[in-house]
Write an enzyme that holds these catalytic residues in place. Structure first.
Site, PDB file in Angstrom:
ATOM      1  CE1 TYR A 128      -4.285   1.904   0.723  1.00 25.38           C
ATOM      2  CE2 TYR A 128      -2.702   3.098   2.065  1.00 25.38           C
ATOM      3  CZ  TYR A 128      -3.926   2.920   1.410  1.00 25.38           C
ATOM      4  OH  TYR A 128      -4.919   3.918   1.518  1.00 25.38           O
TER       5      TYR A 128
HETATM    6  N1  LIG Z   1     -10.006   5.582   4.747  1.00 26.65           N
HETATM    7  C1  LIG Z   1      -9.029   6.092   4.882  1.00 26.65           C
HETATM    8  O1  LIG Z   1      -8.447   6.073   6.154  1.00 26.65           O
HETATM    9  C2  LIG Z   1      -8.088   6.568   3.902  1.00 26.65           C
HETATM   10  C3  LIG Z   1      -6.676   7.018   4.150  1.00 26.65           C
HETATM   11  C4  LIG Z   1      -5.878   7.302   2.950  1.00 26.65           C
HETATM   12  C5  LIG Z   1      -6.307   6.854   1.592  1.00 26.65           C
HETATM   13  N2  LIG Z   1      -7.532   6.426   1.621  1.00 26.65           N
HETATM   14  C6  LIG Z   1      -7.848   5.925   0.204  1.00 26.65           C
HETATM   15  O2  LIG Z   1      -9.044   6.571  -0.247  1.00 26.65           O
HETATM   16  C7  LIG Z   1      -9.763   5.779  -1.274  1.00 26.65           C
HETATM   17  C8  LIG Z   1     -11.338   5.452  -0.897  1.00 26.65           C
HETATM   18  O3  LIG Z   1     -10.950   4.695   0.167  1.00 26.65           O
HETATM   19  P1  LIG Z   1     -12.298   4.548   1.313  1.00 26.65           P
HETATM   20  O4  LIG Z   1     -11.774   4.673   2.748  1.00 26.65           O
HETATM   21  O5  LIG Z   1     -13.578   5.381   0.907  1.00 26.65           O
HETATM   22  O6  LIG Z   1     -12.630   2.972   0.994  1.00 26.65           O
HETATM   23  P2  LIG Z   1     -14.118   2.100   0.826  1.00 26.65           P
HETATM   24  O7  LIG Z   1     -13.767   0.632   0.866  1.00 26.65           O
HETATM   25  O8  LIG Z   1     -15.109   2.808   1.686  1.00 26.65           O
HETATM   26  O9  LIG Z   1     -14.144   2.504  -0.694  1.00 26.65           O
HETATM   27  C9  LIG Z   1     -13.402   2.152  -1.682  1.00 26.65           C
HETATM   28  C10 LIG Z   1     -14.262   1.746  -2.809  1.00 26.65           C
HETATM   29  O10 LIG Z   1     -13.319   1.242  -4.017  1.00 26.65           O
HETATM   30  C11 LIG Z   1     -14.094   0.442  -4.488  1.00 26.65           C
HETATM   31  N3  LIG Z   1     -13.285  -0.623  -5.449  1.00 26.65           N
HETATM   32  C12 LIG Z   1     -12.273  -1.418  -4.677  1.00 26.65           C
HETATM   33  N4  LIG Z   1     -11.612  -2.094  -5.806  1.00 26.65           N
HETATM   34  C13 LIG Z   1     -12.054  -1.488  -7.010  1.00 26.65           C
HETATM   35  C14 LIG Z   1     -11.742  -2.049  -8.348  1.00 26.65           C
HETATM   36  N5  LIG Z   1     -10.995  -2.953  -8.951  1.00 26.65           N
HETATM   37  N6  LIG Z   1     -12.440  -1.184  -9.170  1.00 26.65           N
HETATM   38  C15 LIG Z   1     -13.357  -0.175  -9.055  1.00 26.65           C
HETATM   39  N7  LIG Z   1     -13.610   0.156  -7.815  1.00 26.65           N
HETATM   40  C16 LIG Z   1     -13.041  -0.567  -6.852  1.00 26.65           C
HETATM   41  C17 LIG Z   1     -14.715  -0.467  -3.550  1.00 26.65           C
HETATM   42  O11 LIG Z   1     -15.775  -1.318  -4.039  1.00 26.65           O
HETATM   43  C18 LIG Z   1     -15.340   0.756  -2.716  1.00 26.65           C
HETATM   44  O12 LIG Z   1     -16.737   1.017  -2.953  1.00 26.65           O
HETATM   45  C19 LIG Z   1      -8.604   4.545  -1.462  1.00 26.65           C
HETATM   46  O13 LIG Z   1      -7.821   5.112  -2.442  1.00 26.65           O
HETATM   47  C20 LIG Z   1      -8.038   4.573  -0.102  1.00 26.65           C
HETATM   48  O14 LIG Z   1      -6.531   4.004  -0.347  1.00 26.65           O
HETATM   49  C21 LIG Z   1      -8.466   5.951   2.409  1.00 26.65           C
END
Ligand SMILES: NC(=O)c1ccc[n+]([C@@H]2O[C@H](COP(=O)([O-])OP(=O)(O)OC[C@H]3O[C@@H](n4cnc5c(N)ncnc54)[C@H](O)[C@@H]3O)[C@@H](O)[C@H]2O)c1
Length: 251
Positions: A156
């Site tokens: 990651y």
């Molecule tokens: N939540 C956190 O603390 C955090 C922190 C830093 C970065 N992020 C980043 O934010 C972004 C969103 O994360 P989130 O926290 O909302 O997570 P989440 O799991 O709530 O949402 C992620 C979404 O991506 C979709 N997804 C996964 N694989 C996929 C694919 N192959 N094609 C299309 N869609 C796909 C999932 O179905 C899900 O709906 C991600 O890139 C994550 O790495 C999140």
């Protein structure tokens, strides 16, 4: 309803949950027509229903960012149903935390790189023509792990460092075409992505203790910066990383 994104057609990947859902809703509330795309088609249509309830306009679609034909099909669907895209948010992502020697580490590495790094490339490539036509804006969702490491997540960390590198490389390459490319770096945001980890460990407490604003983020905390980077308010901003982490990276 605001008007900051009136006239824009915005594509948000991973918009069936968490941060992507909050960005899609925020964009629609500022007047954009939104393509809500996710591998979880049911989640995507749920987001679209929420947008409709709020009086906004969106279309939802299944999308697997690791599959280039799925990305090309989405680009065709956006053109046919909404018009040429002017904003792309590369948000879809997964996380799995385990030491590098753990069973399954090879599969985790491949999956995380495919979704979080190559997926960003795949979707961006699919939308280059309309983004060029519209002097578009790309917003990539990085992480504090675009700069630092947090426990047991080598793949990651590599992928999110890569998202920052891709942001800078494309800002330079596409700037002459009028396309702006920026990244947002969320800190710990309370979404389904980390719900299990938050429930079963003291991860949230440790994070909050290291965060000057002394709280975890909510998905809605990302919407404002994402609207800023998509709108004319950031007209001379490209290649930037906007931390949305309560100050985590300052310590
Ligand atoms: N939540 C956190 O603390 C955090 C922190 C830093 C970065 N992020 C980043 O934010 C972004 C969103 O994360 P989130 O926290 O909302 O997570 P989440 O799991 O709530 O949402 C992620 C979404 O991506 C979709 N997804 C996964 N694989 C996929 C694919 N192959 N094609 C299309 N869609 C796909 C999932 O179905 C899900 O709906 C991600 O890139 C994550 O790495 C999140």
């Amino acid at each position: 309803m605001g008007t900051l994104l009136e006239g824009h057609i915005a594509v948000v990947t991973g918009a069936g949950s968490g941060i992507g859902r909050a960005i899609a809703k925020g964009y629609a509330a500022e007047g954009a027509k939104v393509m809500v795309a996710d591998i979880n088609a049911a989640g995507a249509s749920e987001t679209a229903a929420m947008i409709a309830d709020d009086g906004g306009t969106s279309v939802d679609s299944a999308l697997d960012v690791t599959d280039r034909s799925s990305c090309a099909a989405l680009a065709n669907k956006v053109m046919a149903e909404l018009g040429p895209a002017s904003v792309l948010v590369n948000n879809a992502g997964i996380v799995r935390r385990a030491p590098i020697s753990a069973q399954g580490a090879d599969q985790d590495w491949d999956d995380i790189m495919n979704v979080n790094a190559t997926g960003v490339y795949n979707v961006t490539k699919a939308f280059l023509d309309p983004l060029r036509e519209n002097k578009g804006r790309i917003v990539n969702i990085g992480s504090i792990q675009s700069f630092v490491h947090t426990g047991n997540a080598a793949a990651y960390t590599v992928a999110k460092h890569g998202v920052l590198g891709f942001t800078r490389a494309l800002a330079a390459e596409l700037g002459p075409d009028g396309i702006r490319v920026n990244a947002i770096g969320p800190g710990l945001i309370r979404t389904p992505l980390n719900a299990e980890n938050r429930a079963n460990t003291d991860m949230e407490a440790r994070f909050v203790a290291q965060t000057p604003l002394r709280r975890a983020g909510e998905a809605e905390d990302i919407a404002g910066p994402a609207i800023f980077l998509a709108s004319d308010m950031s007209g001379f901003v490209t290649g930037a990383y906007v931390p949305v982490d309560g100050g985590y990276l300052t310590l």
